[in-house]
Design an enzyme around this catalytic site. Structure first.
Site, mmCIF file in Angstrom:
data_model
loop_
_atom_site.group_PDB
_atom_site.id
_atom_site.type_symbol
_atom_site.label_atom_id
_atom_site.label_comp_id
_atom_site.label_asym_id
_atom_site.label_seq_id
_atom_site.Cartn_x
_atom_site.Cartn_y
_atom_site.Cartn_z
ATOM 1 N N PRO A 87 0.785 -1.240 0.000
ATOM 2 C CA PRO A 87 0.000 0.000 0.000
ATOM 3 C C PRO A 87 0.818 1.292 0.000
ATOM 4 C CG PRO A 87 0.013 -0.976 2.184
ATOM 5 C CD PRO A 87 0.699 -1.954 1.285
ATOM 6 N N LYS A 88 2.146 1.170 0.140
ATOM 7 C CA LYS A 88 2.971 2.392 0.161
ATOM 8 C C LYS A 88 3.957 2.383 -1.002
ATOM 9 C CE LYS A 88 2.502 3.408 5.058
ATOM 10 N NZ LYS A 88 3.180 3.738 6.329
ATOM 11 N N ASN A 89 3.409 2.243 -2.179
ATOM 12 C CA ASN A 89 4.198 2.152 -3.404
ATOM 13 C C ASN A 89 3.637 3.177 -4.391
ATOM 14 O OD1 ASN A 89 4.945 1.390 -6.080
ATOM 15 N ND2 ASN A 89 5.389 -0.690 -5.400
#
Length: 362
Positions: free
Chosen positions: A136-138
């Site tokens: 989710p942090k891409n």
């Protein structure tokens, strides 16, 4: 035997060994269909010449890629070089993304293939949803999702999906950025303020949610209406009472008042002074100091300057002693700018004009 004959025999042996390895690999795959088979050994890829990673003649720190990684990306570079637009190329991008989902070039190539091969965009949405849930942090995965939403022109699943991601980490910058884009692009402002208030009830210290609150109001009603501004001021004060040492609420309060001035909102200074007696914090005192400085800019009064210097001293000696020198410096700066010496150093405009006139006449 000549050297040429030896070389030929060696090459033949290497070729035979490679063919045997490929055959053995295929036999293993037949026994276990879930076993990975290198692309270079697959019959359907025989016509593609892999392009190895070029690290230059003397790489300083050569990355130790796994054999599978090198195999996939060597073939990927070959496809990219040939601008091949095929189903096999599309399938390979999934393997490349599995190995490195942050590779922007792979995602770009996948989007080219999506359009060229007229792939099912709904299926792609399901694919990117699964990837984001894992990573989710891409940056790249969220950008890809935005592109697919734009192509579908359908944001109907976005707010619920983002809310689910935020339930895992309510400070995920990428999720908030995507949410702001969706809301602004498709005018989905309804109920967003209620969503923000719900998250602030869960965590009043979440600076990302305070930022979202400012974003929503700035793009809808704005803060120019006195009733809305007062509503937000009172909302801030309520949240500050819950968590006096929460910097986020004070930053928001400063942000919504900066255009009109911190000292200009009716009754706010009195309310902050009341809070000072029961909910004092370095952030409250810093806000109070900024308010006094704002008041001094508009009307230089000795009493206001003395109050500001008292706040500086309180911060330096007791409430924020770790930054003692900083607050003492601010105090000295205020004295130089607004104290008696500043007034003496800056003569009134009419006196300065008279002096200039006299000088010109002489």
């Amino acid at each position: 035997m000549s050297g040429l004959e030896e070389t030929s025999n060696d090459s033949l042996e290497i070729k035979e060994d490679t063919e045997l390895d490929a055959e053995a690999e295929e036999e293993d795959y037949a026994e276990d269909p879930f076993r990975y088979v290198f692309y270079r050994n697959r019959k359907e890829w025989a016509g593609l010449k892999p392009v190895p990673q070029d690290d230059g003649p003397n790489p300083v720190v050569k990355i130790a890629y796994s054999e599978k990684f090198a195999d996939v990306y060597d073939c990927f570079r070959a496809l990219l070089k040939n601008d091949e637009r095929s189903d096999r190329a599309f399938a390979l991008t999934a393997d490349a993304i599995e190995l490195n989902a942050a590779n922007y070039t792979v995602w770009h190539y996948r989007r080219v293939l999506l359009r060229s091969l007229e792939k099912d965009l709904r299926e792609e949405m399901r694919y990117i949803t699964a990837i984001i849930e894992e990573q989710p942090k891409n940056y790249q995965v969220w950008h890809h999702r935005r592109m697919v939403v734009e192509w579908l022109n359908d944001p109907s699943e976005e707010l619920e999906f983002i809310a689910d991601i935020l339930s895992q980490d309510a400070k995920n910058y990428h999720a908030w950025q995507h949410r702001q884009w969706v809301i602004q692009e498709y005018k989905l402002w309804d109920d967003e303020l209620e969503f923000v208030e719900k998250l602030l009830e869960e965590d009043v210290r979440n600076n990302s949610v305070w930022n979202q609150r400012h974003f929503v109001i700035s793009h809808t009603s704005g803060f120019s209406d006195a009733a809305i501004l007062d509503r937000e001021v009172q909302y801030c004060l309520t949240q500050i009472r819950k968590a006096p040492h929460n910097e986020s609420a004070w930053n928001y309060l400063k942000g919504i008042l900066q255009d009109g001035g911190l000292s200009s909102h009716p009754g706010l200074l009195e309310q902050v002074l009341e809070l000072k007696e029961t909910h004092c914090s370095p952030y409250l005192l810093a806000f109070l100091l900024d308010s006094y400085e704002d008041a001094l800019e508009n009307s230089n009064q000795k009493d206001t300057l003395n109050k500001a210097l008292e706040v500086c001293d309180l911060l330096a000696q007791e409430k924020d002693a770790i930054r003692r020198e900083y607050w003492l410096f601010l105090g000295r700066s205020l004295e130089r700018k607004f104290g008696p010496s500043a007034a003496a150093a800056d003569p009134p405009a009419d006196a300065e004009a008279a002096s200039t006139t006299a000088s010109e006449l002489s």
